[in-house]
Design a protein around this motif. Structure first.
Motif, PDB file in Angstrom:
ATOM      1  N   GLU A   8     -82.017  52.641 -45.881  1.00  0.00           N
ATOM      2  CA  GLU A   8     -81.249  53.817 -45.493  1.00  0.00           C
ATOM      3  C   GLU A   8     -80.188  53.381 -44.489  1.00  0.00           C
ATOM      4  O   GLU A   8     -80.474  52.630 -43.563  1.00  0.00           O
ATOM      5  N   LYS A   9     -78.975  53.846 -44.684  1.00  0.00           N
ATOM      6  CA  LYS A   9     -77.883  53.508 -43.791  1.00  0.00           C
ATOM      7  C   LYS A   9     -78.066  54.248 -42.473  1.00  0.00           C
ATOM      8  O   LYS A   9     -78.413  55.424 -42.462  1.00  0.00           O
ATOM      9  N   SER A  10     -77.864  53.563 -41.386  1.00  0.00           N
ATOM     10  CA  SER A  10     -77.989  54.185 -40.079  1.00  0.00           C
ATOM     11  C   SER A  10     -76.979  55.312 -39.946  1.00  0.00           C
ATOM     12  O   SER A  10     -75.830  55.170 -40.326  1.00  0.00           O
ATOM     13  N   ARG A  11     -77.408  56.424 -39.394  1.00  0.00           N
ATOM     14  CA  ARG A  11     -76.472  57.534 -39.215  1.00  0.00           C
ATOM     15  C   ARG A  11     -75.469  57.244 -38.114  1.00  0.00           C
ATOM     16  O   ARG A  11     -74.501  57.951 -37.941  1.00  0.00           O
ATOM     17  N   TYR A  12     -75.718  56.201 -37.336  1.00  0.00           N
ATOM     18  CA  TYR A  12     -74.801  55.839 -36.266  1.00  0.00           C
ATOM     19  C   TYR A  12     -73.770  54.793 -36.687  1.00  0.00           C
ATOM     20  O   TYR A  12     -72.822  54.555 -35.985  1.00  0.00           O
ATOM     21  N   SER A  13     -73.980  54.153 -37.816  1.00  0.00           N
ATOM     22  CA  SER A  13     -72.998  53.171 -38.271  1.00  0.00           C
ATOM     23  C   SER A  13     -71.940  53.894 -39.099  1.00  0.00           C
ATOM     24  O   SER A  13     -72.213  54.867 -39.770  1.00  0.00           O
ATOM     25  N   ALA A  14     -70.744  53.397 -39.020  1.00  0.00           N
ATOM     26  CA  ALA A  14     -69.656  54.025 -39.760  1.00  0.00           C
ATOM     27  C   ALA A  14     -68.813  52.946 -40.414  1.00  0.00           C
ATOM     28  O   ALA A  14     -68.639  51.869 -39.864  1.00  0.00           O
ATOM     29  N   HIS A  15     -68.316  53.255 -41.581  1.00  0.00           N
ATOM     30  CA  HIS A  15     -67.418  52.337 -42.269  1.00  0.00           C
ATOM     31  C   HIS A  15     -65.990  52.790 -41.992  1.00  0.00           C
ATOM     32  O   HIS A  15     -65.657  53.955 -42.175  1.00  0.00           O
ATOM     33  N   TYR A  16     -65.180  51.879 -41.544  1.00  0.00           N
ATOM     34  CA  TYR A  16     -63.793  52.205 -41.269  1.00  0.00           C
ATOM     35  C   TYR A  16     -62.889  51.443 -42.215  1.00  0.00           C
ATOM     36  O   TYR A  16     -63.096  50.273 -42.475  1.00  0.00           O
ATOM     37  N   GLU A  17     -61.878  52.132 -42.713  1.00  0.00           N
ATOM     38  CA  GLU A  17     -60.873  51.506 -43.566  1.00  0.00           C
ATOM     39  C   GLU A  17     -59.954  50.670 -42.685  1.00  0.00           C
ATOM     40  O   GLU A  17     -60.160  50.557 -41.480  1.00  0.00           O
ATOM     41  N   LYS A  18     -58.895  50.129 -43.278  1.00  0.00           N
ATOM     42  CA  LYS A  18     -58.011  49.216 -42.564  1.00  0.00           C
ATOM     43  C   LYS A  18     -57.286  49.869 -41.387  1.00  0.00           C
ATOM     44  O   LYS A  18     -57.161  49.268 -40.329  1.00  0.00           O
ATOM     45  N   PHE A  19     -56.800  51.100 -41.541  1.00  0.00           N
ATOM     46  CA  PHE A  19     -56.028  51.764 -40.492  1.00  0.00           C
ATOM     47  C   PHE A  19     -56.880  52.843 -39.832  1.00  0.00           C
ATOM     48  O   PHE A  19     -57.343  53.767 -40.488  1.00  0.00           O
ATOM     49  N   ILE A  20     -57.081  52.709 -38.537  1.00  0.00           N
ATOM     50  CA  ILE A  20     -57.946  53.617 -37.787  1.00  0.00           C
ATOM     51  C   ILE A  20     -57.083  54.558 -36.957  1.00  0.00           C
ATOM     52  O   ILE A  20     -56.189  54.119 -36.231  1.00  0.00           O
ATOM     53  N   LEU A  21     -57.353  55.857 -37.063  1.00  0.00           N
ATOM     54  CA  LEU A  21     -56.658  56.881 -36.289  1.00  0.00           C
ATOM     55  C   LEU A  21     -57.497  57.191 -35.056  1.00  0.00           C
ATOM     56  O   LEU A  21     -58.658  57.577 -35.170  1.00  0.00           O
ATOM     57  N   LYS A  22     -56.902  56.967 -33.883  1.00  0.00           N
ATOM     58  CA  LYS A  22     -57.586  57.261 -32.628  1.00  0.00           C
ATOM     59  C   LYS A  22     -56.828  58.346 -31.885  1.00  0.00           C
ATOM     60  O   LYS A  22     -55.607  58.321 -31.815  1.00  0.00           O
ATOM     61  N   VAL A  23     -57.566  59.301 -31.332  1.00  0.00           N
ATOM     62  CA  VAL A  23     -56.995  60.359 -30.514  1.00  0.00           C
ATOM     63  C   VAL A  23     -57.713  60.308 -29.174  1.00  0.00           C
ATOM     64  O   VAL A  23     -58.936  60.410 -29.115  1.00  0.00           O
ATOM     65  N   ASP A  24     -56.934  60.130 -28.111  1.00  0.00           N
ATOM     66  CA  ASP A  24     -57.495  59.999 -26.764  1.00  0.00           C
ATOM     67  C   ASP A  24     -58.606  58.946 -26.724  1.00  0.00           C
ATOM     68  O   ASP A  24     -59.684  59.168 -26.188  1.00  0.00           O
ATOM     69  N   ASN A  25     -58.333  57.808 -27.345  1.00  0.00           N
ATOM     70  CA  ASN A  25     -59.231  56.645 -27.386  1.00  0.00           C
ATOM     71  C   ASN A  25     -60.537  56.875 -28.137  1.00  0.00           C
ATOM     72  O   ASN A  25     -61.492  56.137 -27.961  1.00  0.00           O
ATOM     73  N   GLN A  26     -60.599  57.881 -28.980  1.00  0.00           N
ATOM     74  CA  GLN A  26     -61.766  58.131 -29.815  1.00  0.00           C
ATOM     75  C   GLN A  26     -61.370  58.016 -31.275  1.00  0.00           C
ATOM     76  O   GLN A  26     -60.387  58.617 -31.704  1.00  0.00           O
ATOM     77  N   ARG A  27     -62.150  57.265 -32.046  1.00  0.00           N
ATOM     78  CA  ARG A  27     -61.874  57.127 -33.471  1.00  0.00           C
ATOM     79  C   ARG A  27     -62.127  58.453 -34.170  1.00  0.00           C
ATOM     80  O   ARG A  27     -63.182  59.045 -34.018  1.00  0.00           O
TER      81      ARG A  27
END
Length: 69
Positions: A8-27
């Motif tokens: 089971e994939k951890s609910r805390y892990s996330a897969h991110y694509e090449k370009f990450i959008l951050k708002v106020d230093n949060q993904r």
């Protein structure tokens, strides 16, 4: 886990694509295409105007600052 069962994939892990959008230093999101990431970021800037919005290229660590400079 025994053989034949799936992990089971951890609910805390996330897969991110090449370009990450951050708002106020949060993904907030990630995109395969730079243009899609910039368009999403520009929509946030138009509506809220004050947050720091940055697009990050995971491969090169290049940052595109859209607001909050």
């Amino acid at each position: 886990m025994s053989d034949g069962t799936t992990k089971e994939k951890s609910r805390y892990s996330a897969h991110y694509e090449k370009f990450i959008l951050k708002v106020d230093n949060q993904r907030k999101a990630s995109f395969k295409e730079r243009e899609a990431a910039v368009a999403a970021g520009q929509k946030i800037v138009e509506v809220y105007k004050t947050p720091r919005v940055v697009i990050i290229d995971r491969d090169t660590n290049e940052e595109i600052v859209l607001s909050g400079q």
